[in-house]
Design a protein around this motif. Structure first.
Motif, mmCIF file in Angstrom:
data_model
loop_
_atom_site.group_PDB
_atom_site.id
_atom_site.type_symbol
_atom_site.label_atom_id
_atom_site.label_comp_id
_atom_site.label_asym_id
_atom_site.label_seq_id
_atom_site.Cartn_x
_atom_site.Cartn_y
_atom_site.Cartn_z
ATOM 1 N N ILE A 129 0.833 -1.212 0.000
ATOM 2 C CA ILE A 129 0.000 0.000 0.000
ATOM 3 C C ILE A 129 0.867 1.261 0.000
ATOM 4 C CG2 ILE A 129 -1.684 1.328 1.329
ATOM 5 C CD1 ILE A 129 -2.907 -1.377 2.180
ATOM 6 N N PRO A 130 1.850 1.403 0.921
ATOM 7 C CA PRO A 130 2.680 2.616 0.885
ATOM 8 C C PRO A 130 3.465 2.748 -0.422
ATOM 9 C CG PRO A 130 2.959 1.451 2.959
ATOM 10 C CD PRO A 130 2.207 0.538 2.055
ATOM 11 N N GLY A 131 4.016 1.622 -0.905
ATOM 12 C CA GLY A 131 4.791 1.671 -2.137
ATOM 13 C C GLY A 131 3.948 2.082 -3.334
ATOM 14 N N THR A 132 2.695 1.639 -3.374
ATOM 15 C CA THR A 132 1.808 2.012 -4.469
ATOM 16 C C THR A 132 1.465 3.492 -4.421
ATOM 17 O OG1 THR A 132 0.874 -0.212 -4.584
ATOM 18 C CG2 THR A 132 -0.447 1.582 -5.513
ATOM 19 N N ILE A 133 1.194 4.000 -3.235
ATOM 20 C CA ILE A 133 0.888 5.428 -3.099
ATOM 21 C C ILE A 133 2.083 6.269 -3.522
ATOM 22 C CG2 ILE A 133 0.348 7.253 -1.440
ATOM 23 C CD1 ILE A 133 -1.314 5.125 0.089
ATOM 24 N N ILE A 134 3.285 5.865 -3.118
ATOM 25 C CA ILE A 134 4.502 6.577 -3.528
ATOM 26 C C ILE A 134 4.675 6.482 -5.048
ATOM 27 C CG2 ILE A 134 7.025 6.571 -3.392
ATOM 28 C CD1 ILE A 134 6.693 5.630 -0.471
ATOM 29 N N GLY A 135 4.428 5.294 -5.599
ATOM 30 C CA GLY A 135 4.537 5.134 -7.042
ATOM 31 C C GLY A 135 3.556 6.007 -7.802
ATOM 32 N N LEU A 136 2.330 6.129 -7.309
ATOM 33 C CA LEU A 136 1.345 7.008 -7.937
ATOM 34 C C LEU A 136 1.779 8.468 -7.860
ATOM 35 C CD1 LEU A 136 -1.888 5.273 -6.614
ATOM 36 C CD2 LEU A 136 -1.211 5.458 -9.020
ATOM 37 N N ALA A 137 2.362 8.859 -6.730
ATOM 38 C CA ALA A 137 2.868 10.228 -6.601
ATOM 39 C C ALA A 137 3.992 10.476 -7.597
ATOM 40 C CB ALA A 137 3.340 10.487 -5.174
ATOM 41 N N ALA A 138 4.907 9.504 -7.744
ATOM 42 C CA ALA A 138 6.001 9.648 -8.708
ATOM 43 C C ALA A 138 5.460 9.780 -10.125
ATOM 44 C CB ALA A 138 6.936 8.446 -8.605
ATOM 45 N N ALA A 139 4.426 8.983 -10.447
ATOM 46 C CA ALA A 139 3.824 9.059 -11.777
ATOM 47 C C ALA A 139 3.147 10.405 -12.004
ATOM 48 C CB ALA A 139 2.819 7.929 -11.957
#
Length: 402
Positions: free
Chosen positions: A305-315
């Motif tokens: 969950i945290p990694g996905t949220i960070i990945g979405l922010a990076a995108a």
């Protein structure tokens, strides 16, 4: 020595900023009220989905009218008057008693919105030329502010129990008036680059049939724009569903994926002009594509969950300048009539909004959502590969569009 920007150009920047704000706010006013409209129309979910498709369908079918309209009337009138017509279309949809009477104004509203989008971007790029530095990303950031403002207005209207027609009428009057006032301070038609050699524009030359190289470059810009549009749509279409259904996030946490993407994109657009002026559009787009590919790729490869949220922010941060840069490059494509390149790219870019969600849905049906979402880091990779097409070009157009 820094270029001194004339007061009328500074006023034009504020005016075109107001056009971007109103464009973002108008449609955002109806989105939170769509469930009420669905209830009023008495349609099931399948029919409701088809009705909503009328907006992007209209933009795709009639969006190419933007270029001839701008050559005939100028980009500022097209953007301002088009905004008023969008407001009328949305109000008509809010009053609609039947599904077909809802679909018709939504179709026309989508077409008008596509035309307004090209008009305001064309005018913003002309103002940018007068500034002598990048401002287009900040204009897209203001569009995001408008979208948030429109959503907040709708939320307030729902909380106060304001009926849908009354709410949309108020929003339409406010933002139509804003657009018409802004028009007064836009650059005059005589300020178009092809008519004003003092602006540093190339002399007018006859338009020629686009060669293979021009067509190939435009096609590459379309791919870049679609990639940027797909990443923008990822937040609203799939982020919450993926976090909740695939990763088991609770509702409040799942919603932060969308917030992370849109929030990071807004920050990226605020900083994007400074980055573009310093490093160039090509380098900024390549860095953005890498952020999209790595951020989402790692999030899908190691799902948390945290990694996905960070990945979405990076995108979101990586996608911030991609669509504006593609529009700018298309607008400066040699061998095309004024407004044609930008219109073409903006028109086909909407294919990303129209077809990406159902394509991902079909792929998810055959595999799973995590696997289907791999198309988004692949989109980032395409941006990296094709970013060279964003190099600035000095152009000569037939006709004008400011």
């Amino acid at each position: 020595m820094p270029t001194v920007v004339p007061p009328e150009v500074r006023r034009a920047r504020l005016a075109v900023s107001a056009l971007f704000l109103t464009n973002g706010a108008l449609f955002a006013n109806i989105v939170p009220r769509l469930p009420e409209i669905k209830e009023t129309l008495g349609v099931d979910t399948a029919v409701y989905g088809l009705l909503l498709a009328a907006w992007p369908l209209g933009s795709f079918i009639l969006g190419l009218l933007a270029a001839p309209l701008m050559r005939r009337f100028g980009s500022a009138p097209v953007a301002a008057v088009g905004t008023v017509l969008v407001a009328i279309a949305l109000l008509s949809a809010g009053f609609a008693p039947t599904a077909i009477l809802f679909a018709i104004p939504m179709f026309l509203g989508g077409a008008l919105d596509a035309i307004v989008d090209v008009g305001q971007n064309t005018h913003g790029l002309e103002v940018q030329r007068r500034f002598g530095r990048s401002i287009i990303n900040s204009l897209h950031a203001i569009w995001s502010v408008g979208a948030v403002l429109g959503g907040a207005m709708a939320a307030g209207a729902i909380a106060l129990g304001v009926p849908v027609p009354a709410h949309l009428a108020i929003a339409g009057v406010v933002f139509s008036a804003s657009a018409l006032i802004a028009w007064r301070f836009c650059l005059p038609r005589t300020g178009e680059r092809s008519l004003d050699d003092t602006a540093g524009a190339a002399p007018v030359v006859p338009a020629v049939r686009p060669g293979i190289r021009t067509v190939a470059m435009l096609a590459a810009l379309v791919v870049i724009a679609i990639a940027g549009a797909m990443v923008e749509d990822l937040g609203s279409s799939w982020s919450t569903l993926y976090l909740s259904d695939s990763l088991g996030a609770i509702g409040a946490i799942a919603a932060t994926g969308y917030i992370a993407l849109i929030g990071a994109q807004f920050v990226g657009r605020i900083l994007g002009d400074r980055f573009t002026d310093r490093f160039g559009a090509v380098a900024v787009a390549r860095a953005g594509g890498i952020l999209i590919a790595l951020g989402l790729g790692l999030a899908l490869a190691f799902p948390t969950i945290p990694g996905t949220i960070i990945g979405l922010a990076a995108a979101g941060f990586g996608s911030a300048t991609i669509v504006p840069a593609a529009m700018h490059a298309a607008d400066e494509m040699p061998g095309l009539r004024a407004g044609s390149g930008l219109t073409f790219v903006a028109w086909l870019m909407r294919l990303g909004f129209l077809f990406a969600p159902p394509a991902v849905g079909l792929l998810a049906e055959q595999t799973d959502l995590r696997t289907a979402l791999i198309v988004y880091p692949i989109a980032g990779a395409f941006v990296v590969l094709l970013a060279f097409t964003l190099r600035p070009r000095r152009v000569a157009h037939e006709g004008a569009a400011a």
